[in-house]
Design an enzyme around this catalytic site. Sequence first.
Site, PDB file in Angstrom:
ATOM      1  N   HIS A   1       1.456  -0.702   1.956  1.00  0.00           N
ATOM      2  CA  HIS A   1       0.194  -1.166   1.377  1.00  0.00           C
ATOM      3  C   HIS A   1      -0.195  -2.563   1.876  1.00  0.00           C
ATOM      4  O   HIS A   1      -1.255  -3.074   1.521  1.00  0.00           O
ATOM      5  CB  HIS A   1       0.234  -1.115  -0.161  1.00  0.00           C
ATOM      6  CG  HIS A   1       1.066  -2.155  -0.817  1.00  0.00           C
ATOM      7  ND1 HIS A   1       2.355  -1.931  -1.258  1.00  0.00           N
ATOM      8  CD2 HIS A   1       0.798  -3.443  -1.140  1.00  0.00           C
ATOM      9  CE1 HIS A   1       2.828  -3.024  -1.824  1.00  0.00           C
ATOM     10  NE2 HIS A   1       1.902  -3.966  -1.762  1.00  0.00           N
TER      11      HIS A   1
ATOM     12  N   ASP B   1       6.277   3.798   0.472  1.00  0.00           N
ATOM     13  CA  ASP B   1       5.602   2.510   0.707  1.00  0.00           C
ATOM     14  C   ASP B   1       6.439   1.657   1.667  1.00  0.00           C
ATOM     15  O   ASP B   1       7.090   0.683   1.272  1.00  0.00           O
ATOM     16  CB  ASP B   1       5.393   1.796  -0.630  1.00  0.00           C
ATOM     17  CG  ASP B   1       4.482   0.583  -0.516  1.00  0.00           C
ATOM     18  OD1 ASP B   1       3.833   0.426   0.546  1.00  0.00           O
ATOM     19  OD2 ASP B   1       4.415  -0.203  -1.481  1.00  0.00           O
TER      20      ASP B   1
ATOM     21  N   SER C   1       5.028  -8.647  -1.896  1.00  0.00           N
ATOM     22  CA  SER C   1       5.081  -7.293  -1.339  1.00  0.00           C
ATOM     23  C   SER C   1       5.650  -7.285   0.068  1.00  0.00           C
ATOM     24  O   SER C   1       5.324  -8.142   0.892  1.00  0.00           O
ATOM     25  CB  SER C   1       3.677  -6.685  -1.292  1.00  0.00           C
ATOM     26  OG  SER C   1       3.296  -6.171  -2.528  1.00  0.00           O
TER      27      SER C   1
END
Length: 277
Positions: A76, A124, A218
């Site tokens: 992402h 992910d 992230s």
Amino acid sequence: MWPLALVIASLTLALSGGVSQESSKVLNTNGTSGFLPGGYTCFPHSQPWQAALLVQGRLLCGGVLVHPKWVLTAAHCLKEGLKVYLGKHALGRVEAGEQVREVVHSIPHPEYRRSPTHLNHDHDIMLLELQSPVQLTGYIQTLPLSHNNRLTPGTTCRVSGWGTTTSPQVNYPKTLQCANIQLRSDEECRQVYPGKITDNMLCAGTKEGGKDSCEGDSGGPLVCNRTLYGIVSWGDFPCGQPDRPGVYTRVSRYVLWIRETIRKYETQQQKWLKGPQ
């Protein structure tokens, strides 16, 4: 899980007394001082595999060097114009030993968008091919991939990044932050996030809360036993709530894909360099 465009909306809700929301831990800004929620400033260059992914000079995500020419991050975090900074401790200034590379290929896992569970950030994970290999030094090192699919719950691991150190209010540190957190059992993880956890995910945090990865972290590494065990993916917002651990991509599920992808691109480049046979 909120996409990037809705992070500000969830922040506004939290500030006005709303319930917690699930959010990817991606950010597009950078700021002042502090530490990962419940964490501490990492000893400079003690995490030599840590990468910072910037777009137009602003922090987007973290990453981890797994090969001199390849960085692993969260799918992402895909965005045009990424630059990868390695050998960094303090963002916002040039440091001795740092190396910067542009990204020539961004390769999300092929099932990230196709999978029925992609809205929950299943698969992910993404590989970034750098324009040229970095030179490995005392400040820059690769991190071995974990082949262990199930470490014992309670194992202490370390997460690092430059993400916000407070939540829901945001405060972005100048220096790399670390937090020591514990792996949670798969059963507990599924109870906390019913219907959202797959075998490709794992949870880590603390019972009492206060220690967590957060927005801006992230794609960064969760390091267990000196191996890359997880990639920061998503979690509840505000971050660091009691009994609401962060969710990470389970790296051991993707070792074969990582190796095959790197081998494929390296082989293609060798053929191109050799020219027609």
